[in-house]
Each structure stands twice: as C-alpha cells, then as structure tokens.
Design a protein around this motif. Structure first.
Motif, short mmCIF file in Angstrom:
data_model
loop_
_atom_site.label_atom_id
_atom_site.label_comp_id
_atom_site.label_asym_id
_atom_site.label_seq_id
_atom_site.Cartn_x
_atom_site.Cartn_y
_atom_site.Cartn_z
N TYR A 112 50.00 -5.45 53.93
CA TYR A 112 51.10 -6.22 54.61
C TYR A 112 50.92 -7.69 54.33
O TYR A 112 51.78 -8.37 55.19
CB TYR A 112 51.06 -6.02 56.29
N GLU A 113 49.90 -8.29 53.98
CA GLU A 113 49.84 -9.66 53.58
C GLU A 113 50.62 -10.07 52.39
O GLU A 113 50.31 -9.65 51.47
CB GLU A 113 48.36 -10.10 53.57
N SER A 114 51.39 -10.81 52.43
CA SER A 114 52.27 -11.38 51.23
C SER A 114 51.59 -12.22 50.29
O SER A 114 50.66 -13.10 50.67
CB SER A 114 53.40 -12.38 51.67
N ALA A 115 51.45 -11.56 49.22
CA ALA A 115 50.73 -12.28 48.08
C ALA A 115 51.45 -11.84 46.64
O ALA A 115 51.85 -10.77 46.43
CB ALA A 115 49.05 -11.62 47.98
N SER A 116 51.69 -12.76 45.96
CA SER A 116 52.37 -12.83 44.75
C SER A 116 51.73 -13.73 43.60
O SER A 116 51.12 -14.74 43.90
CB SER A 116 53.97 -13.14 44.81
N GLU A 117 51.76 -13.18 42.35
CA GLU A 117 51.23 -13.73 41.27
C GLU A 117 52.11 -13.38 39.91
O GLU A 117 52.54 -12.44 39.76
CB GLU A 117 49.88 -12.88 40.89
N LEU A 118 52.03 -14.49 39.09
CA LEU A 118 52.94 -14.34 37.92
C LEU A 118 51.99 -15.15 37.02
O LEU A 118 51.50 -16.16 37.12
CB LEU A 118 54.25 -15.14 37.89
N THR A 119 51.60 -14.34 35.80
CA THR A 119 50.65 -14.81 34.80
C THR A 119 51.28 -14.71 33.53
O THR A 119 51.87 -13.73 33.20
CB THR A 119 49.36 -14.03 34.84
N LEU A 120 51.16 -16.03 32.61
CA LEU A 120 51.48 -15.94 31.36
C LEU A 120 50.15 -16.26 30.49
O LEU A 120 49.48 -16.97 30.84
CB LEU A 120 52.43 -17.22 31.10
N THR A 121 50.08 -15.15 29.33
CA THR A 121 49.03 -15.37 28.70
C THR A 121 49.31 -15.48 27.15
O THR A 121 50.06 -14.93 26.65
CB THR A 121 48.00 -14.06 28.40
N LEU A 122 48.84 -16.66 26.26
CA LEU A 122 48.95 -16.82 24.94
C LEU A 122 47.70 -16.74 24.49
O LEU A 122 46.38 -17.14 24.81
CB LEU A 122 49.42 -18.23 24.66
N GLY A 123 47.60 -16.20 23.17
CA GLY A 123 46.16 -16.03 22.47
C GLY A 123 46.39 -16.11 21.02
O GLY A 123 47.60 -15.93 20.37
N SER A 124 45.21 -15.96 20.36
CA SER A 124 45.43 -15.57 18.89
C SER A 124 46.23 -14.69 18.34
O SER A 124 46.60 -13.57 19.06
CB SER A 124 43.62 -15.39 18.44
N ARG A 125 46.54 -14.81 17.20
CA ARG A 125 47.28 -13.90 16.60
C ARG A 125 48.91 -13.67 17.11
O ARG A 125 49.07 -12.34 17.22
CB ARG A 125 46.65 -12.58 16.15
N GLN A 126 49.27 -14.71 17.62
CA GLN A 126 50.60 -14.62 18.32
C GLN A 126 50.63 -13.73 19.60
O GLN A 126 51.53 -13.12 19.75
CB GLN A 126 51.82 -14.29 17.32
N GLU A 138 53.15 -8.54 23.32
CA GLU A 138 53.42 -8.33 21.99
C GLU A 138 52.24 -9.45 21.14
O GLU A 138 52.01 -10.36 21.77
CB GLU A 138 54.78 -8.71 21.68
N GLU A 139 51.87 -8.75 20.04
CA GLU A 139 50.88 -9.43 19.37
C GLU A 139 50.87 -8.92 18.00
O GLU A 139 51.12 -7.90 17.49
CB GLU A 139 49.56 -9.54 19.91
N ASP A 140 50.37 -9.86 16.84
CA ASP A 140 49.99 -9.45 15.71
C ASP A 140 48.55 -8.88 15.66
O ASP A 140 47.54 -9.39 16.50
CB ASP A 140 50.20 -10.39 14.66
#
Length: 709
Positions: free
Chosen positions: A162-176, A202-204
C-alpha cells in the motif's frame, strides 16, 4: 516496424503507464488505508534459519540489482552449488544443482512462489519482477512433488504493497544494449494494492550477426478482504527473439581453433521465438494466530518456434574432422507448445501435546503438464558417398559465407503429444522435543499418470505410477546462534519418452543425506552454512544397447561434496555473499550416451560439473557529498569440467572479475554502473561436445539511470 521505433514507442508506453499508475497511487495517498500486513510465504513453512534442517542460499534483489544480472542463469552463477548445463544453443535456462540435472532435452524446472512453473519453453528467464531467488538444496519431492534431482530453484516475485513507490530505469551497455524497465506500486483502494513491472531490451551479441530482443510485463494485485483473508493474483507475459547458437568448435581441445565471435549457424534462419502467458491466484486465510490455510491455482502456457543450422557431430558425416575447415551442418526445425495447470491447498500451524510442540504442514496438490513436440531434422549423406558441399550444407569455418546454399528441408523425427498428471498429498511435522532439539518428519504420496501419442509411429503408451517420498531431519541448537543438523530426502521426476516396447520409462529418482552446521553472527546480520552431502541418482535415460535406436532408464550417478555459504553484513558496512562447493560427481554404472552414442564408464566425471567452484561478492557503503555510495567487486571461479562424454575433452578453468557501484545523486535519481569480466578473460561456460562449446561473454560495461517517485 524498425526496432528503434519499437523501442521508442515502448518507452513512451512505459512512461505513460508509470505516470498514470503513480497519479492513481498519489490520489489515494491521503485516503485512510488498512494497516500494511505481512503476507506469509506459502508452501514453505515459517522456520527460523537456524532451526531449518536444510541448506538454502538466498540471492536477494539488492544483490541482483547491484551486480546488474538480468537473466536467471546469471543470477544462479552467484551460487557455487549451481552449474550451467546444455541450454540448447541459449534457448532456455539449464542447470545442475549439486552435480545432478534432469532431462537435457527440456529446460530445467523451477518454482515460482512455490508453484511448479518453469517446465515450459519460455526462453531464458528475465529477472525483472523477481524479489529474490532461493536455491533449495537437496531433493524436495516430499514437499513440492517431482522436481530436479539435485534441488529446487524457487523464484519469489515482487509483491504489491500500500506504500506508493515507482521506479523507471534506463540501461545502456556494450554492444548496443538498450533496456528500459518500469516498476510501479501503490494502493488502488483501501483494500487493494497493485504492482506493475514491464521491460524491453534489445542488444547485439558479441557473436557475429546475432541480435536479441525481448519484452515482458508482470502484474500483481492484492486484495485484503479482511484482517484474516487475503487474495492475490499475478500475471506473467514475455516474448523473446533469440538466436540459436551452438557456440564455437574446439577441435581436439584447441580453444584457439577459431575466434569466439564466429557464428557457425545461418543468419537466414532468423531468431527463435519464445512466448509465455502465466497466471497465479492465491488465497490465504488465517483461522487464528497459529493456523493458516494457503491455496492457489496456476496456469502457464509456453511456445517455442525455431529454425537452426548447426554442426553435425557424427564422424560419418562431419567433413571437418578430415580437412579442418569444411563444416558439415544439419538443418533443424522445432515447434514446441506446453500447457501446465497447478492447484495446491495447504493447512499449516502449530499445536502442543504436553511439552512437545508440533509445527505442521498438511497439503494436497495437482499438476498437469501437456507437451506437444514437433521436431524435424535434415542431415547430410555419409561422407562415403562423396557428397558435394551443397549436400553437406557446408560452411568454411575460417572464411564463412552465409546463405551460400539453400537450406535442406527437415524431415520429421519426433512428432509427439505427451501429457503428465500428478496428484499428491503430503505431511510435514517439525517437532520441538526440547529447547535444543527438533525433529522433522514428513512424507508425500503421489499418484502419477503419463500418456504418450507418437504421431509418426501411430503408437500410444500409458503409464501409471505410485510414489512415496520421505524426508527426515534433526536439528540441535548448540547455542542461541549455532545449530547443527542432519537430513535425509528423496526426489523423483517422470522421464519423457518410451522404450523399445513403446512403454514409459521408470521415473528418475534421487536420494540424499546431509549433515551441516549453521551460525547466525553479528546480531543475526550474517548467516553461515557449512554442509556435507552424499547423493545418488538412478533411472537416468541412456541408450539401449540391446535395442539400437531406443533408450532405457538404467543410468546411475552419484554426487557428494562440501558447501560453504556466507551471506549478510560484516562490520564497517561491508556486505558479503560467498559460496564455495567441492563436488565429487561421477557415473556409477557403465552405459551408452543417448546423444553421441559413446561409451560411458563407471567413475567418469559428469558433464559440465567442476570439482571446485566459488563465488564472492563484496560491497561497502560510503557517503560522498552527503549522499550514499555503494562500491563492490565480484569474483567467480569455475574449475575445469568434462566437456564431452566418453572423452578426455575438458573445458579449462576460469576466474572472472566484476566491478559494480551505485550512487544516489538525489532522493529521486540514482546511477548504477557495472563492469562484467573486468579483465576480458576468454572463458567457456559449458559444452556438449567439442563441436558445441559455449564461449563466455567478453568484457561488458553497463550504466543505468533510475528515477524514483
């Protein structure tokens, strides 16, 4: 639709869901809500760490997030008791626990919130939506029914609150690599809480020409009907496009025979597609402070569709064995579908008979698994017929030209519908005899049924089994923070397929005895488990010598060893996770391998099982500019392993080093970074033959930015 546009649209969708869900949660923040109540984990019991007569290694979300692991296989690498097995070219998770594994031709099974839920073809499991991973060592059939012979993996999903908690994560890494993940949690009303987790990636690959794309959604809702009654529902959906990749060739043990980047399949085959739809609904009811009823239903549907081109391993067809450059390939097609239905009801609680206290679990469950398999192969003619390179569907491994030949049309090999039913009742009683001594006794009786309809031979087979699985454990409290224990358990799993008479095989069975000691140190912040175990597995599927082309369930293997697990917090804000295993796992009976048809001798090592394995993760907490900073390092050691049955081909040992850090820029912004395989060590994680060797990933760098609301 181009992938970049698809990714952008999904990112916008994630942001929209993120904003909408958060706004809904914020609108309820001023509403008087029910007190947050803990939700007991169903089907495992409620036992203190020191008083449980079994070895369990937990990998929590903190460790998963810190190390940047995104797949179940990478998470299980953190437990030295779990080793990688043949994953059919990366199409699923496959592992051995304490040296034992089940059927090589299907994914390794695992539990989700105590439900048998990992038997289908859903692709490698993404760990978004997973709160923690439990490695339950030793056979668990007395509680969960049929399962993997060396132990069970239980995934605990993230629950709504019932406790409001939100998260948005963007990850960038090797091989696109590009990954976006959202996690939104909060109250939907005074009695309903919801949580939504979504991801897109998505990634190579480091392997030439290969790409990976996957996305999924996990939704969970909780309804507190009253102080005693709680309902919950969880939805799982995921779709992946992953390449079929058998890895490289290490001819005659030469691991420099070719670059690890070189792909030996056919890009024109396209990716393998996997898809999963899953549902779980549970109801928990507390009669009083001591007794509780837990019940649940689950349904999971999976699909796998694949075309592949890979090395033929038969000496009679493989030209590479003779000229060192021309690879004979086979062309294969797979269409697998599974449906699984699970139901479970359990009554648990505590009662006293005089000075003796009983902690009881009594339950009944039902499991139905339907497996529709269509498997087709096109193989080259024998080299004795002097075939052309086109007939060999050949590829020059030193100078590959993809698409040079039209792929041959696969012919049916296995077209079969196989259904399994299991109904079981179980009872477990952990008896407190004195303040220091506890005894656990339990058992389970199963009624098993299996049908097989072979659409090629037009033959049908039926099999019925009854099976009893006992368990016995003893715990002695040496002091308030030190216990010793011993335990015995048995396990079983139905074998797929039929013998030369068209009859089902005897179930695969395992039994294990174990003694160990546990310590809870530094005000219970650090848990230490030291265990010795001795296990045996029987009715393993091997080739039938007397009836060529058929199999028989007569194989036998043993595994014994020592494990040390340490997890928790040391002084000076240092977190430690350490896992070490010594294993002596070997064949116990002469037999013939089902895949390569080579002789296996008693005393031979088991495939892909190292004698020594260890994992160490260390992190320390600091404050920089008044903000929290965590910095850590990880090491994984894997000893040499047998890489092909009936041979002296071994994969070399390796040590991999990792670094990770996370820093809270503000109360709402956090940045994380990981470097996997810091020193860019060439290593090989598993193999089936010297023609199918899986190289480990080179150095990878990942940076993630998270926004919290």
């Amino acid at each position: 639709m181009p992938k970049t546009i698809h990714a952008c649209r999904l990112s916008v969708l994630s942001l929209a869901i993120f904003s909408t869900f958060t706004a809904q949660a914020d609108s309820l923040s001023a509403v008087e809500t029910l007190e947050v109540r803990g939700q007991r984990e169903a089907y495992r019991g409620d036992f203190d760490y020191l008083k449980s007569p079994e070895a369990i290694f937990e990998i929590n979300s903190q460790l998963i997030d810190s190390t940047g692991a995104q797949g179940l296989t990478q998470v299980l690498d953190l437990s030295s008791s779990v080793t990688r097995q043949n994953s059919l070219g990366g199409l699923w998770d496959s592992f051995a626990i304490r040296g034992f594994f089940g059927d090589e031709d299907v994914p390794s099974g695992y539990l989700v919130n105590g439900f048998n839920a990992g038997r289908g073809f859903s692709g490698p499991r993404d760990v978004s939506g997973i709160e923690r991973v439990e490695v339950l060592k030793g056979p668990k059939a007395a509680l969960f029914g049929r399962g993997e012979p060396g132990g069970s993996i239980n995934l605990i999903t993230k629950k709504p609150s019932y406790e409001s908690a939100s998260e948005l994560t963007l990850t960038l890494g090797s091989r696109q690599q590009r990954r976006v993940e959202g996690d939104v949690n909060g109250a939907l009303s005074e009695q309903i809480a919801g949580r939504l987790v979504g991801f897109y990636q998505e990634e190579d690959s480091f392997r030439d020409t290969l790409e990976i794309e996957k996305h999924g959604v996990l939704a969970a809702f909780r309804y507190d009907h009253s102080d005693r009654s709680t309902w919950s529902y969880e939805l799982e959906y995921a779709k992946q496009e992953i390449p079929f990749d058998r890895g490289i060739i290490a001819l005659q043990g030469n691991f420099d025979f070719m670059p690890i980047e070189r792909f030996l399949g056919e890009p024109g085959d396209g990716p393998t597609t996997t898809e999963v739809h899953g549902h779980q609904i549970q109801w928990q009811y507390a009669f009083n402070d001591n007794w509780r009823l837990s019940s649940g239903l689950a349904f999971r549907q999976t699909e796998l569709d694949s075309l592949s081109s890979d090395a033929d391993v038969s000496p009679s067809r493989q030209k590479l064995y003779y000229d060192g450059k021309t690879l004979t390939r086979q062309h294969r097609q797979r269409a697998y579908d599974t449906d699984q239905y699970v139901g479970r009801v359990e009554l648990s609680g505590e009662l006293s008979t005089g000075s003796v206290v009983h902690n009881i679990m009594l339950g009944i469950d039902y499991d139905r698994f339907e497996f529709d398999r269509d498997y087709r192969v096109a193989r080259a003619p024998s080299l004795s017929t002097m075939p052309s390179d086109e007939q060999l569907y050949a590829l020059n491994i030193h100078n590959p030209v993809y698409g040079q030949f039209t792929p041959p049309t696969p012919s049916p090999v296995t077209v079969r519908q196989q259904n399994q039913w299991a109904t079981g009742i179980y009872l477990q009683d952990q008896i407190t005899l004195t303040d220091k001594l506890q005894l656990r006794v339990g058992g389970r009786f199963d009624w098993l049924r299996q049908t097989t309809d072979d659409r090629l031979s037009q033959q049908s087979a039926k099999q019925s089994e009854q099976h009893f699985s006992p368990q016995l454990g003893l715990v002695y409290m040496v002091s308030d923070n030190w216990s010793v224990y011993s335990t015995y358990g048995e396990g079983y799993r139905l074998n797929f397929g039929t013998d030369h008479q068209g009859q089902g095989f005897e179930p695969n069975q395992s039994e294990s005895s174990e003694i160990g000691s546990k310590w809870s140190l530094f005000d219970n912040d650090l848990e230490v488990t030291l265990a010795y175990f001795d296990s045996e597995q029987t009715n393993i599927i091997v080739a039938d010598i007397e009836h060529p082309g058929f199999d028989s369930a007569i194989g036998k293997a043993s595994s014994k060893g020592v494990e040390l697990d340490i997890a928790g917090q040391l002084p000076a804000d240092i977190n430690v996770w350490f896992s070490y295993t010594y294993l002596d796992a070997q064949v116990e009976k002469d037999s013939i391998d089902t895949g390569l048809y080579v002789g296996i001798k008693a005393g031979d090592d088991l495939l892909n099982i190292p004698d020594h394995a260890a994992s160490l993760q260390l992190s320390q907490y600091y404050r920089v500019s008044g903000r929290p900073l965590t910095v850590g390092t990880g090491l994984q050691y894997v000893d040499e392993r047998l890489g092909q049955r009936g041979s002296d081909f071994y994969l070399p040992s390796y040590v991999i080093a990792n670094l990770f850090a996370e820093y809270d820029i503000t109360d709402r912004w956090q940045v994380k970074a990981q470097i996997h395989n810091l020193f860019d060590r060439k290593h090989f994680t598993n193999s089936y033959t010297q023609m199918w060797v899986q190289p480990g990933e080179p150095r990878r760098i990942q940076v993630s930015v998270s926004y919290y609301l």
